[in-house]
Write a protein that holds these residues in place. Structure first.
Motif, PDB file in Angstrom:
ATOM      1  N   GLY A 286       0.793  -1.226   0.000  1.00  0.00           N
ATOM      2  CA  GLY A 286       0.000   0.000   0.000  1.00  0.00           C
ATOM      3  C   GLY A 286       0.819   1.266   0.000  1.00  0.00           C
ATOM      4  O   GLY A 286       0.500   2.243  -0.702  1.00  0.00           O
ATOM      5  N   ILE A 287       1.896   1.305   0.791  1.00  0.00           N
ATOM      6  CA  ILE A 287       2.745   2.493   0.835  1.00  0.00           C
ATOM      7  C   ILE A 287       3.499   2.648  -0.472  1.00  0.00           C
ATOM      8  O   ILE A 287       3.618   3.759  -1.016  1.00  0.00           O
ATOM      9  N   ALA A 288       4.004   1.549  -1.023  1.00  0.00           N
ATOM     10  CA  ALA A 288       4.731   1.607  -2.294  1.00  0.00           C
ATOM     11  C   ALA A 288       3.821   2.086  -3.417  1.00  0.00           C
ATOM     12  O   ALA A 288       4.225   2.888  -4.268  1.00  0.00           O
ATOM     13  N   ILE A 289       2.578   1.608  -3.433  1.00  0.00           N
ATOM     14  CA  ILE A 289       1.611   2.055  -4.436  1.00  0.00           C
ATOM     15  C   ILE A 289       1.306   3.535  -4.235  1.00  0.00           C
ATOM     16  O   ILE A 289       1.258   4.314  -5.198  1.00  0.00           O
ATOM     17  N   GLY A 290       1.109   3.945  -2.980  1.00  0.00           N
ATOM     18  CA  GLY A 290       0.828   5.340  -2.692  1.00  0.00           C
ATOM     19  C   GLY A 290       1.950   6.253  -3.114  1.00  0.00           C
ATOM     20  O   GLY A 290       1.712   7.353  -3.650  1.00  0.00           O
ATOM     21  N   PHE A 291       3.192   5.825  -2.907  1.00  0.00           N
ATOM     22  CA  PHE A 291       4.333   6.643  -3.322  1.00  0.00           C
ATOM     23  C   PHE A 291       4.368   6.786  -4.839  1.00  0.00           C
ATOM     24  O   PHE A 291       4.602   7.879  -5.372  1.00  0.00           O
ATOM     25  N   ASP A 292       4.128   5.704  -5.548  1.00  0.00           N
ATOM     26  CA  ASP A 292       4.145   5.787  -7.005  1.00  0.00           C
ATOM     27  C   ASP A 292       3.020   6.673  -7.527  1.00  0.00           C
ATOM     28  O   ASP A 292       3.225   7.468  -8.452  1.00  0.00           O
ATOM     29  N   GLU A 293       1.840   6.550  -6.956  1.00  0.00           N
ATOM     30  CA  GLU A 293       0.730   7.404  -7.388  1.00  0.00           C
ATOM     31  C   GLU A 293       1.059   8.875  -7.164  1.00  0.00           C
ATOM     32  O   GLU A 293       0.778   9.719  -8.026  1.00  0.00           O
ATOM     33  N   LEU A 294       1.648   9.188  -6.020  1.00  0.00           N
ATOM     34  CA  LEU A 294       2.044  10.567  -5.738  1.00  0.00           C
ATOM     35  C   LEU A 294       3.124  11.023  -6.710  1.00  0.00           C
ATOM     36  O   LEU A 294       3.095  12.157  -7.221  1.00  0.00           O
ATOM     37  N   ASN A 295       4.068  10.133  -6.986  1.00  0.00           N
ATOM     38  CA  ASN A 295       5.165  10.438  -7.907  1.00  0.00           C
ATOM     39  C   ASN A 295       4.645  10.756  -9.305  1.00  0.00           C
ATOM     40  O   ASN A 295       5.230  11.574 -10.030  1.00  0.00           O
ATOM     41  N   GLN A 296       3.544  10.126  -9.688  1.00  0.00           N
ATOM     42  CA  GLN A 296       2.974  10.337 -11.015  1.00  0.00           C
ATOM     43  C   GLN A 296       2.131  11.597 -11.121  1.00  0.00           C
ATOM     44  O   GLN A 296       1.963  12.141 -12.216  1.00  0.00           O
TER      45      GLN A 296
END
Length: 323
Positions: A286-296
């Motif tokens: 969940g945190i890794a997905i959240g970081f990628d979404e924010l990064n995008q």
């Protein structure tokens, strides 16, 4: 000592979307109940035979392509999961094989929903040692395979997915500004995959694993008691306050917990990742997905991002990034 640069991030979720109404067809629950108690509307479930290493590999391939890093350039692969393909070989070894990352050594870290934090911390140390230059950290979970679909109190929370980051040593940039990891041994609040030891010698002996189970109220109480205080103390040790953080990416346990943490920190909910609403609780991913979404979606240049994981064990921790 080199610094740490995050070259890229990526995530992958299975294509099958399971709604609350879908779950209500097979268990005693409803969309209204699930949303009221968890804030979750949908989750992605692996229904086409994709295992944890498959999700991890797909997220890793996207991250490597974004970073323009070839698999053979990797020195280290860490997979964080508590739903591995099996106990041996490690899921990380399978990802290494799938990527043909022939020069990387690989292993798993199992700290449940805090896994991505511990994986980043571990890769950080190997790179700072100077012995390794590039690392891949992947958080991947197929939670659905460990669920008892008669247990509505646990199963409705969870989804499947994976997130990945590619890290590199850098002599001018250091994006990792601090960390703190904690563990409080508690085997009863949350557990999964237990295999009982033998009590007698018999030809009928065969290993059987148990499904995921949790005492939801105890988990909620433990998190609400510990995590806001942990975040505030961690930041204070860096001479920072919560207002100095641009984005918070906590473990995506459920929306109500995230709302509680935001209120306790007196910070607007808009600063918090909330992919749990449409992905469900994807454990360490969940945190890794959240970081990628924010990064995008956001320009993170010069921004402070706090990653905070907490999960079974009870294990929790935070990493502060300045990007």
């Amino acid at each position: 000592m080199p610094g740490i640069k995050i070259l890229s991030s990526a995530h992958y979720v299975p294509e099958d979307v399971v709604t609350n109404d879908d779950l209500a067809k097979i268990m005693d629950t409803s969309d209204a109940w699930i949303q009221a108690h968890t804030g979750i509307k949908t989750r992605h479930i692996s229904l086409k035979g994709e295992n944890t290493s498959d999700l991890a590999t797909k997220a890793a391939q996207i991250a490597l392509a974004k970073a323009q890093v070839k698999p053979e350039e990797l020195d280290l692969i860490i997979v964080t999961t508590f739903t591995p393909d099996g106990l041996a070989p490690s899921t990380a070894a399978l990802v290494q094989r799938n990527l043909s990352a022939k020069n990387a050594w690989a292993y798993d870290i199992m700290t449940a929903c805090a896994g991505f934090i511990f994986g980043l911390s571990t890769a950080d140390k190997f790179i700072r040692s100077g012995a390794y230059r590039k690392a891949l950290v992947v958080a991947a979970e197929v939670n659905s395979k460990m669920m008892d679909f008669k247990d509505r109190t646990s199963t409705v929370f969870f989804g499947d997915g994976a997130g990945a980051v590619v890290l590199s040593a850098d002599d001018q940039i250091d994006m990792v500004k601090g960390e703190q990891m904690c563990t409080i041994g508690n085997a009863e609040v949350v557990h999964s995959g237990r295999i009982a030891p033998l009590t007698t010698l018999s030809a009928n002996n065969y290993p059987v694993t148990d499904a995921f189970t949790q005492i939801g109220r105890d988990v909620f109480d433990e998190v609400t008691m510990l995590i806001p205080e942990h975040i505030q103390a961690f930041l204070a040790n860096k001479d920072l306050e919560t207002k100095d953080i641009d984005y918070f990416i906590p473990h995506q346990a459920n929306l109500r917990l995230i709302e509680y943490i935001a209120t306790a920190l007196n910070e607007p909910l808009e600063k918090f990742s909330r992919n749990v609403v449409y992905n469900g609780n994807t454990s360490s991913a969940g945190i890794a997905i959240g970081f990628d979404e924010l990064n995008q979606t956001a320009d993170l240049t010069g921004k402070r991002v706090l990653l905070t994981g907490f999960g079974a064990g009870f294990t929790y921790g935070s990493i502060l990034l300045e990007l």
